[in-house]
Design a protein around this motif. Structure first.
Motif, short mmCIF file in Angstrom:
data_model
loop_
_atom_site.label_atom_id
_atom_site.label_comp_id
_atom_site.label_asym_id
_atom_site.label_seq_id
_atom_site.Cartn_x
_atom_site.Cartn_y
_atom_site.Cartn_z
N THR A 38 0.83 -1.27 -0.08
CA THR A 38 0.12 -0.08 -0.02
C THR A 38 0.64 1.24 0.05
OG1 THR A 38 -1.81 -0.95 1.16
CG2 THR A 38 -1.89 1.25 1.28
N LYS A 54 1.96 1.91 -3.41
CA LYS A 54 1.04 2.13 -4.45
C LYS A 54 0.61 3.56 -4.11
CE LYS A 54 -1.12 -2.50 -5.41
NZ LYS A 54 -2.42 -3.25 -4.87
N LEU A 55 0.80 4.14 -2.84
CA LEU A 55 0.49 5.49 -2.86
C LEU A 55 1.53 6.35 -3.47
CD1 LEU A 55 -0.48 5.23 1.09
CD2 LEU A 55 -1.82 6.03 -0.73
N ARG A 65 0.84 6.88 -6.98
CA ARG A 65 -0.55 7.10 -7.12
C ARG A 65 -1.50 5.89 -7.99
NH1 ARG A 65 -4.21 11.34 -8.01
NH2 ARG A 65 -5.49 9.70 -8.86
N LEU A 95 -2.89 4.17 -5.63
CA LEU A 95 -3.81 4.37 -4.74
C LEU A 95 -3.90 6.00 -4.27
CD1 LEU A 95 -3.33 1.51 -2.32
CD2 LEU A 95 -5.37 1.69 -4.06
N LYS A 96 -5.07 6.45 -3.98
CA LYS A 96 -5.22 8.03 -3.44
C LYS A 96 -5.40 7.97 -1.72
CE LYS A 96 -7.29 12.15 -5.03
NZ LYS A 96 -8.20 12.84 -5.95
N PRO A 97 -4.80 8.75 -1.27
CA PRO A 97 -5.14 8.67 0.30
C PRO A 97 -6.26 9.39 0.61
CG PRO A 97 -3.40 10.43 -0.33
CD PRO A 97 -3.60 9.60 -1.60
N ILE A 107 0.37 13.35 -0.20
CA ILE A 107 1.63 12.75 -0.43
C ILE A 107 2.40 13.70 -1.41
CG2 ILE A 107 2.86 10.79 -1.74
CD1 ILE A 107 0.25 9.24 -0.47
#
Length: 211
Positions: free
Chosen positions: A26, A29-30, A33, A35-37, A42
């Motif tokens: 995770t 992946k953050l 991008r 995943l988006k928080p 970030i």
């Protein structure tokens, strides 16, 4: 992930460690991008990833090389074509593509394999080609997700030598790993994640978990 506040500086080499399911993937992946928080922000190379539109994400990823445990090479493309593809998608000039592909093949010590196909390579060679493809665009950051996970110990150390060389050339390296032997013997900064939280952030740290 919760309450994470981490700064990774230019040209650092950082291990991200922790038990399976702790949040390492995770975390990666953050950064890219994928995943988006849900809250917080970030920043990568001065860009707030939360502000990016879907069309802008590919341009971010051109500045970040990613290497996976399972290589993700195109089986019907030669070594040369696998690496050149990353330059073709950004419409680099043909003469520059040839020059740069051979440059990165030299970095990973596989210039003699340019016309081979993935099926003709060992696991270590495929990982080196994956690394070459990841750095062909001169990324500021190289993300390596378990890059030695499928390799024997001797081959794993050869991969680490290449990653160190890339880091010494000025690329920031962030490596998620379960390889305690490498972390404990090749001391770098260690960010330990457990249950979605950073529980340890040490310079020249140890792995800190059972092997």
């Amino acid at each position: 992930m919760n309450n994470i506040n981490v700064h990774i500086g230019k040209e650092e080499f950082v291990y991200v460690v922790g038990p399976s399911g702790a949040g390492k993937t995770t975390f990666i992946k953050l950064i890219i991008r994928e995943l988006k928080p849900s809250e917080g922000s970030i920043h990568v190379n001065g860009t707030n990833l939360g502000d990016l539109t879907e069309k802008e994400i590919p341009y971010l990823r051109r500045k970040i090389g990613v290497v996976f445990q399972d290589f993700k090479l195109f089986p019907k493309m030669s070594v040369y074509e696998n690496i050149a593809f990353a330059l073709e998608v950004i419409e680099a000039p043909a003469n520059r593509i040839k020059e740069r592909v051979m440059e990165v093949l030299d970095i990973v010590h596989l210039k003699d394999k340019a016309r081979f196909y993935p099926s003709e390579l060992s696991g270590g060679e495929m990982q080196r080609i994956a690394i070459a493809r990841a750095i062909v665009n001169h990324p500021a950051i190289l993300i390596a997700d378990e890059p030695t996970g499928n390799l024997d110990p001797e081959t794993a150390w050869s991969i680490m030598g290449i990653l160190e060389e890339i880091n010494n050339r000025g690329t920031t390296v962030v490596m998620a790993t379960h390889n305690s032997h490498i972390v404990n013997n090749l001391r770098k900064r260690v960010i330990a994640i457990d249950d979605g939280r950073v529980v340890r952030d040490e310079w020249r740290g140890a792995y800190g978990y059972e092997a």
